[in-house]
Design an enzyme around this catalytic site. Structure first.
Site, PDB file in Angstrom:
ATOM      1  CG  LEU A   1      -7.230  -7.493  19.628  1.00  0.00           C
ATOM      2  CD1 LEU A   1      -6.229  -7.699  20.768  1.00  0.00           C
ATOM      3  CD2 LEU A   1      -7.549  -6.010  19.468  1.00  0.00           C
TER       4      LEU A   1
ATOM      5  CG  HIS B   1      -2.048  -1.017   1.083  1.00  0.00           C
ATOM      6  ND1 HIS B   1      -2.823  -1.417   2.141  1.00  0.00           N
ATOM      7  CD2 HIS B   1      -2.491  -1.732   0.009  1.00  0.00           C
ATOM      8  CE1 HIS B   1      -3.703  -2.316   1.734  1.00  0.00           C
ATOM      9  NE2 HIS B   1      -3.511  -2.532   0.443  1.00  0.00           N
TER      10      HIS B   1
END
EC number: 2.3.1.286
Length: 279
Positions: free
Chosen positions: A241, A147
């Protein structure tokens, strides 16, 4: 009829033989001539915003479409840059300054991946969706920024990329062309093609282990990497997470803060390397 995602995958797969040979000639995964019993695994790691969040890098909130209180349409699209280049430059100038604050440092997860590269050498490749430089600051060198990179700009006319650590002003121009051209952030915006995709797909086809860290699984083509790796026989691992949107695709999963689960998994992997038993 093929979807846009399907068209992209089809296009990336067309020239596999040529691209595979080119990848072998590069640094990544090049030592395939080593006898199989002596080989270290070829490990491809994908990282997303979750790995940098604990270092103080704020993430894009997909739920409300805001990034640092700005609409992504205004600051992360080519159309937004065309409408208001000064707003976009001011936004990335602020992000650039934030990244270079002394409190923004690589965390234990970044350092663990640098340790893994040290152990695997050129059989390790890190692909990141992040535009920060925390992987490099931790010690990783085999990195593809799909990106783009915040500390770089590029000529809006020729595409030439320049290192850039300060603010970009309206007066700053690229002089590589016949006529000075505006500079833009070297960042992939929504609607633009990610960088390095040919090499990434070739690496996915050659990887023995694919590890995704801190990714949401919402954004393609990165969300499809686990499926691509599985097609070629890679063992797949998610360190996150919480389960990502594509979490059920992974063979092995560990959930918790990146600074905890990544070092723990890397230690497990390195112990397996020494013992000669890898997942």
């Amino acid at each position: 009829m093929l979807s846009r995602r399907g068209h992209r995958l089809s296009r990336f797969r067309k020239n596999k033989r040529r691209l595979r040979e080119r990848l072998r000639q590069r640094i990544f995964f090049r030592d395939k001539v080593v006898p199989e019993a002596m080989e270290k695994p070829r490990v491809l790691v994908l990282t997303g915003a979750g790995i940098s969040a604990e270092s103080g890098i704020r993430t894009f909130r997909a739920a409300d479409g805001l990034w640092e209180e700005h609409r992504v349409e205004d600051v992360a699209t080519p159309e937004g840059f065309d409408r208001d280049p000064e707003l976009v430059q001011a936004f990335y100038n602020a992000r650039r300054r934030q990244l270079q604050q002394p409190e923004i440092q690589p965390n234990a997860a970044h350092l663990a991946l640098a340790k893994l590269q040290d152990a695997l050498g050129d059989r390790f490749l890190l692909v990141t969706q992040n535009i920060d430089n925390l992987h490099e600051r931790a010690g990783n060198t085999n990195v593809i920024h799909m990106h783009g990179e915040l500390l770089k700009v590029r000529c809006s006319q020729s595409g030439q990329v320049l290192d850039w650590t300060g603010d970009v002003t309206p007066e700053d121009k690229c002089h590589c062309c016949q006529f000075p051209a505006p500079l833009r952030p070297h960042v992939v915006w929504f609607g633009e093609m990610p960088l390095g995709m040919d090499e990434i797909y070739m690496a996915l086809s050659m990887a023995d282990i694919f590890i995704a860290i801190g990714t949401s699984g919402h954004v393609y083509p990165a969300a499809g990497f686990v499926h691509e790796a599985k097609l070629h026989g890679a063992h797949t691992v998610e360190l996150n997470l919480e389960p990502s949107q594509v979490g059920n695709e992974f063979a092995e999963k560990y959930y918790g803060p990146a600074s905890q689960v990544v070092p723990e998994f890397v230690e497990k992997l390195l112990k397996g390397l020494k013992a000669g038993s890898i997942a």
